[in-house]
Write an enzyme that holds these catalytic residues in place. Structure first.
Site, PDB file in Angstrom:
ATOM      1  N   ASP A  25     -43.818  -5.431  13.475  1.00 21.96           N
ATOM      2  CA  ASP A  25     -43.713  -6.856  13.760  1.00 21.96           C
ATOM      3  C   ASP A  25     -44.519  -7.567  12.672  1.00 21.96           C
ATOM      4  O   ASP A  25     -45.308  -6.936  11.961  1.00 21.96           O
ATOM      5  CB  ASP A  25     -44.289  -7.127  15.148  1.00 21.96           C
ATOM      6  CG  ASP A  25     -44.222  -8.582  15.545  1.00 21.96           C
ATOM      7  OD1 ASP A  25     -43.244  -9.256  15.181  1.00 21.96           O
ATOM      8  OD2 ASP A  25     -45.166  -9.060  16.210  1.00 21.96           O
ATOM      9  N   ASP A  27     -45.983 -11.512  12.727  1.00 19.30           N
ATOM     10  CA  ASP A  27     -47.061 -12.382  13.197  1.00 19.30           C
ATOM     11  C   ASP A  27     -47.905 -11.703  14.270  1.00 19.30           C
ATOM     12  O   ASP A  27     -47.380 -11.091  15.202  1.00 19.30           O
ATOM     13  CB  ASP A  27     -46.484 -13.689  13.749  1.00 19.30           C
ATOM     14  CG  ASP A  27     -45.970 -14.591  12.640  1.00 19.30           C
ATOM     15  OD1 ASP A  27     -46.752 -14.904  11.732  1.00 19.30           O
ATOM     16  OD2 ASP A  27     -44.787 -14.961  12.676  1.00 19.30           O
TER      17      ASP A  27
END
Length: 308
Positions: A25, A27
């Site tokens: 991922d 953020d």
């Protein structure tokens, strides 16, 4: 899958030993931005960090990201045309030489027909080319110094989160020394592969990779936007690309969607936690940490035991 990717995968498979595929991922995992903007990162320190300062830092990043998106990556034209990855419209690209192509005068509109899909594919090819060249060709030295300073300020404010996450990628990627143009390259003999699956739009996510110094480790074909298709679909595409028993997958992120997608794929999942006392954050998570997750699903290997 392009020819270079096919050759690389063939080399990895034939070299022996498992190949670890890290599915990241973005953020609040490889970088911090959303939690700076909404204050949750600083608030997790129970008063010892300045929330307003964190928000200011986040807004500075936001400004730079949007400016580069609009000025150099066609974002004003294609903001409403998000695709899950840059090669998604490759079938419409006729390979036209784009060196003299005028992107401002080609009457591009929403790609509901083959002609505009071709024009969008041209833009994606141009974006990929710019991405692979890095920031230096279109950012002047003053702006580059400003970005370097912002990176260092952010890294200090976040207790070295950015540099620690980058160090993880570097440890797994065998980065070659810088070339004369200041860029670095991945040693193609490296066994590990890093892939980004982000819930953000594709073009801003690619720009974030450039600004947060992740482009050395994340090639453009390994950046996916799940905003329209969902993370599970992206994970399935990744599995199809690396469809061989030697490839082992592990998802790493902070959200429920990547956790659920990893469970559906029967991949190990490392959940990142912002809390200061957590070991599942940066600094904290290392290749050695993740090797235990690989081992729990796939069993031990010599590659696991060599992780520092």
């Amino acid at each position: 899958m392009n020819d270079n990717t096919s050759q690389k995968l063939g080399t990895l498979v034939s070299d022996g030993g498992p190949v670890n595929v890290y599915v990241w991922d973005m953020d609040e995992t490889l970088i911090l931005l959303r939690s700076l903007l909404n204050g949750t990162y600083a608030e997790s320190f129970s008063g010892s960090k300045d929330v307003k300062r964190g928000v200011e830092i986040g807004r500075m990043w936001e400004k730079h990201i949007l400016k580069i998106c609009d000025d150099f990556f066609f974002y004003e034209q294609i903001e409403e045309c998000n695709e899950p990855f840059l090669d998604s419209l490759r079938q419409y690209d006729d390979g036209k030489d784009l060196s003299l192509y005028d992107f401002k005068q080609d009457d591009f509109s929403t790609p509901t027909d083959d002609l505009n899909k071709r024009k969008l594919a041209y833009r994606h090819r141009a974006v990929a080319h710019k991405y692979e060249k890095g920031l230096c060709p279109f950012i002047d030295s003053e702006s580059m110094n400003m970005l370097d300073e912002l990176y260092n300020v952010t890294d200090e404010f976040t207790e070295r989160w950015l540099s620690s996450a980058r160090a993880f990628l570097e440890q797994c990627s065998c980065v070659k020394e810088e070339s004369s143009d200041g860029t670095s390259a991945i040693d193609q003999s490296s066994q590990d592969i890093h892939i980004l699956v982000t819930s953000g739009a594709l073009i801003p996510s690619l720009v974030k990779c450039l600004l947060f110094r992740l482009d050395t480790f994340l090639r453009h074909e390994n950046v996916y936007s799940s905003i329209d298709v969902g993370k599970l679909q992206c994970f399935k595409w990744i599995k199809e690309r690396f469809n061989h028993p030697k490839f082992r997958f592990c998802a790493i992120g902070d959200g429920w969607e990547e956790c659920a997608a990893a469970q559906a794929m029967q991949w190990p999942f490392v959940k990142i936690d912002l809390q200061p006392d957590s070991s599942h954050r940066f600094p904290g998570v290392t290749p050695k940490t993740v090797s235990y997750y690989f081992a729990a699903v796939y069993g031990n290997s010599d590659a696991d035991s060599s992780k520092e």
